[in-house]
Design a protein around this motif. Structure first.
Motif, PDB file in Angstrom:
ATOM      1  N   MET A  45       0.762  -1.554  -0.274  1.00  0.00           N
ATOM      2  CA  MET A  45      -0.142  -0.219  -0.146  1.00  0.00           C
ATOM      3  C   MET A  45       0.701   1.194   0.010  1.00  0.00           C
ATOM      4  O   MET A  45       1.757   1.349   0.371  1.00  0.00           O
ATOM      5  N   ASN A  46       0.400   2.349  -0.863  1.00  0.00           N
ATOM      6  CA  ASN A  46       1.669   3.107  -0.668  1.00  0.00           C
ATOM      7  C   ASN A  46       1.525   4.748   0.263  1.00  0.00           C
ATOM      8  O   ASN A  46       0.338   3.974   0.578  1.00  0.00           O
ATOM      9  N   PRO A  47       1.883   5.574   0.618  1.00  0.00           N
ATOM     10  CA  PRO A  47       1.176   6.382   1.527  1.00  0.00           C
ATOM     11  C   PRO A  47       0.157   7.509   1.091  1.00  0.00           C
ATOM     12  O   PRO A  47      -0.772   6.664   2.101  1.00  0.00           O
ATOM     13  N   GLU A  48      -0.356   7.648   0.141  1.00  0.00           N
ATOM     14  CA  GLU A  48      -1.485   8.238  -0.321  1.00  0.00           C
ATOM     15  C   GLU A  48      -2.882   7.279   0.047  1.00  0.00           C
ATOM     16  O   GLU A  48      -3.833   7.861  -0.023  1.00  0.00           O
ATOM     17  N   TYR A  70       7.809  -1.298   8.373  1.00  0.00           N
ATOM     18  CA  TYR A  70       8.215  -2.311   8.821  1.00  0.00           C
ATOM     19  C   TYR A  70       8.485  -2.796   7.921  1.00  0.00           C
ATOM     20  O   TYR A  70       7.548  -3.472   6.592  1.00  0.00           O
ATOM     21  N   SER A  71       8.852  -4.362   7.795  1.00  0.00           N
ATOM     22  CA  SER A  71       9.543  -5.949   7.105  1.00  0.00           C
ATOM     23  C   SER A  71       8.454  -6.585   6.746  1.00  0.00           C
ATOM     24  O   SER A  71       7.991  -6.963   5.830  1.00  0.00           O
ATOM     25  N   ASP A  72       7.332  -6.325   7.911  1.00  0.00           N
ATOM     26  CA  ASP A  72       6.374  -6.808   7.292  1.00  0.00           C
ATOM     27  C   ASP A  72       5.190  -6.228   7.149  1.00  0.00           C
ATOM     28  O   ASP A  72       4.336  -7.314   6.832  1.00  0.00           O
ATOM     29  N   LYS A  73       4.915  -5.322   6.543  1.00  0.00           N
ATOM     30  CA  LYS A  73       4.702  -4.545   5.597  1.00  0.00           C
ATOM     31  C   LYS A  73       3.393  -4.189   6.334  1.00  0.00           C
ATOM     32  O   LYS A  73       2.653  -3.507   5.480  1.00  0.00           O
ATOM     33  N   THR A  74       3.604  -3.991   7.719  1.00  0.00           N
ATOM     34  CA  THR A  74       2.895  -3.023   8.227  1.00  0.00           C
ATOM     35  C   THR A  74       3.628  -1.119   8.671  1.00  0.00           C
ATOM     36  O   THR A  74       5.054  -1.773   8.839  1.00  0.00           O
TER      37      THR A  74
END
Length: 117
Positions: free
Chosen positions: A1-4, A28-32
């Motif tokens: 998911m991008n910042p926007e 984080y590396s776990d995509k959270t």
């Protein structure tokens, strides 16, 4: 998911925060991840969302910033006034945010007068 996309999902799922996209995405590396506000935005949010906070004078503002919140005077001189200006909205503790903006600009001016950057 991008910042926007993350910002829009947050904005739609939580109460409407101040409309300013001055956050940094920490992932984080776990995509959270989470959005972290700039210091200026965080302080503006603190002013706006703290109940019964009423800053009646420049002296009280300085006491709050430097004695109660224990901010470093030098850090205030690094604040971006444009971020504070963007936070100022009618009916949202406008006078306090304008007082903060005036203090930041004044301290930046003093710093320039004394020849330091």
């Amino acid at each position: 998911m991008n910042p926007e996309e993350l910002y829009e999902e947050f904005e739609m799922s939580h109460f409407q925060c101040l409309p300013l996209r001055n956050e940094e995405l920490i992932e984080y590396s776990d995509k959270t991840g989470f959005l972290m506000a700039s210091p200026e935005k965080a302080l503006c949010d603190k002013f706006v969302f703290t109940r019964n906070l009423n800053i009646a004078s420049p002296r009280v503002l300085r006491e709050l910033l430097f004695d109660d919140l224990r901010l470093d005077e030098e850090s205030i001189t690094r604040f971006d006034p444009k971020v504070i200006e963007a936070c100022i909205m009618p009916g949202m503790k406008e006078k306090m945010l304008r007082a903060l903006l005036e203090l930041v600009n004044s301290m930046k001016g003093d710093l320039k007068k004394n020849g330091r950057r």
